[in-house]
Design an enzyme around this catalytic site. Sequence first.
Site, short mmCIF file in Angstrom:
data_model
loop_
_atom_site.label_atom_id
_atom_site.label_comp_id
_atom_site.label_asym_id
_atom_site.label_seq_id
_atom_site.Cartn_x
_atom_site.Cartn_y
_atom_site.Cartn_z
CG ASP A 1 17.31 -9.62 7.71
OD1 ASP A 1 16.90 -8.47 7.42
OD2 ASP A 1 16.71 -10.66 7.38
CD GLU B 1 13.63 -13.09 6.39
OE1 GLU B 1 12.44 -12.77 6.16
OE2 GLU B 1 14.60 -12.45 5.92
CG HIS C 1 12.54 -11.34 1.18
ND1 HIS C 1 12.29 -10.25 1.98
CD2 HIS C 1 12.24 -10.96 -0.09
CE1 HIS C 1 11.86 -9.26 1.25
NE2 HIS C 1 11.82 -9.65 -0.02
CG ASP D 1 17.69 -10.44 3.42
OD1 ASP D 1 18.09 -10.90 2.33
OD2 ASP D 1 16.48 -10.29 3.71
#
Length: 595
Positions: free
Chosen positions: A34, A36, A175, A180
Amino acid sequence: MSSPSGAAHPPTAVQPSFADLGTPLRDVTFVVVDLETTGSRADDAGITEIGAVKVRGGEVLGEFQTLVDPGRPVPAFVARLTGITSAMVATAPQIDLVLPSFLEFARDTVLVAHNAPFDVGFLRAACAELGYPWPGFAVVDTLPLARRVVTRDEARNHKLSTLAGLFRATTSPEHRALADARATVDVLHGLLERLAPLGVTHLEDLATASDPVPPEVRRKATLADGLPEAPGVYLFRGPDDEVLYVGTSTNIRKRVRSYFTAAEKRKRMSEMVRIAGAVTPVVCATPLEAQIRELRLIAEHAPRYNRRSKHPERQSWVRLTDEAYPRLSVVADVRGDAPHIGPFTSRRTAQDAVAALHDALDLRQCTQRLPVVTTTPRSPCALAGLDRCSAPCTATDGPDETYARVAAAATSALTGDPAPVVRSLAARVARLAAQERYEEAGQVTGRLRAFVRAAARAQRLDPLSRCAELVAARATSSGGWELVVVRYGRLAATAVTGPGEDPLPVVDALQATAEVVEAPVPPAPACHPEEAALVLDWLEQPGVRLVHATDPWTCPVRSAVAHADLDDVAASVAQAVTGTEQGAEQHDAASMAAC
């Protein structure tokens, strides 16, 4: 046919696809990742955090997490959403230092992400910007998998947070990349549990698991279990062991598995899969043997779901009859030494070829057998009145020499050079086109095509069908030899030798053990005509060496093969329009080049 020798093949560096891997899911190593980022587009945003979890068989093998300096400010709305601020990433390593570590962590694994195009898109963009080749990971996206098995009654949407609650994930997504990724691991395991009863048990199944493949079809994927990953033929069998379908592949197991996925779009194949109860493999030494075995099995069993080559006995030939005044006849098989062309896949196509010859040559079209000299006066038919027949039926003073020349021209066109027929019909096409009678011009072209292609087939088959035995060899990529023994056009034996192995003793063994084949009536081979065509295609490949032949294997320079694709019809039309000697020379040059 002889079985292949064990020939080792050197490994080839290839990027495996889903269909190639064929690994049970319990043995697959996944890296759930994942990211960001500072925005939603990889071309104008940067990565702020990478989190990843490596798992296999439900067990966590390792984790990867780091903040990343995106090289630009973190927007306020992103900071509010993720909690990652510009100050937090100011001292973090940039992507050029982080990416090599992540690629090493994920090496030889399958990437998993929720809405994978987003995360993978950023990773690919980073590789491209830094000059790293993309490793070509197999990728699993949990979002379409969730849409496949999680209904609206269970969850209001398919967001990661919603699915994490449904599957009772041990970590709540917030998040942040690692959290995540941990939640996505639990979601992945929950989805795989639901997919297993639908037949999704191997990695390649995940490639199409999100497509609407009926469960009863997907469950049949177990029919591929245990099939060999080797070239050969496969037979789908029904409840009463009847053969439903015969196919061929360079990898039997991989091909059979594809029938149970969304990659198979043919309705009749989906129907066949629902009926099938077993698959029988037939491993072959070479792709050529596999193709020929497929033809023979289709002809033997006439499977209801195969559409081609089921009824070779229905093929037709065109024959110039053996009588005083020959005529053209459509026959079911080759008889005697009379000229034949074919085979034709339908009687209608054979009749088109006959019509082409009648358009070009003044052959009689009556069906009765005529004596050399008639003793009873006859009236000529309408064709004679149109100068389309020399009316040999009225010959009372001796043999009709004019008709003898017509018959000789027909024999030459059938067994040798069809150029006079091509030129004659090309001229007719030109005249019809000049008169804007395009439909008729198309019909004449279709007749010409039917004749030329059938004559080319017969002329290619004839020398092979007369050869009692032919032995040929072709070098393999591993350094060995692919050997074939052909008798009267039929593949009688084949084998593959290993690198450094002397092929001549194998050739001797093949000749001694090859199938005994009865001589046919040329130009028909001693096998399905499509089998002989496959053998010819193989023999004519670059690199094939002729080891032994009992009879000449030749083809005339001026033959129908030079016109088989009608590439020189344009030259023939030009000649017909100009009527110049230069046009004739150009046509002959084109024919020679085509040979």
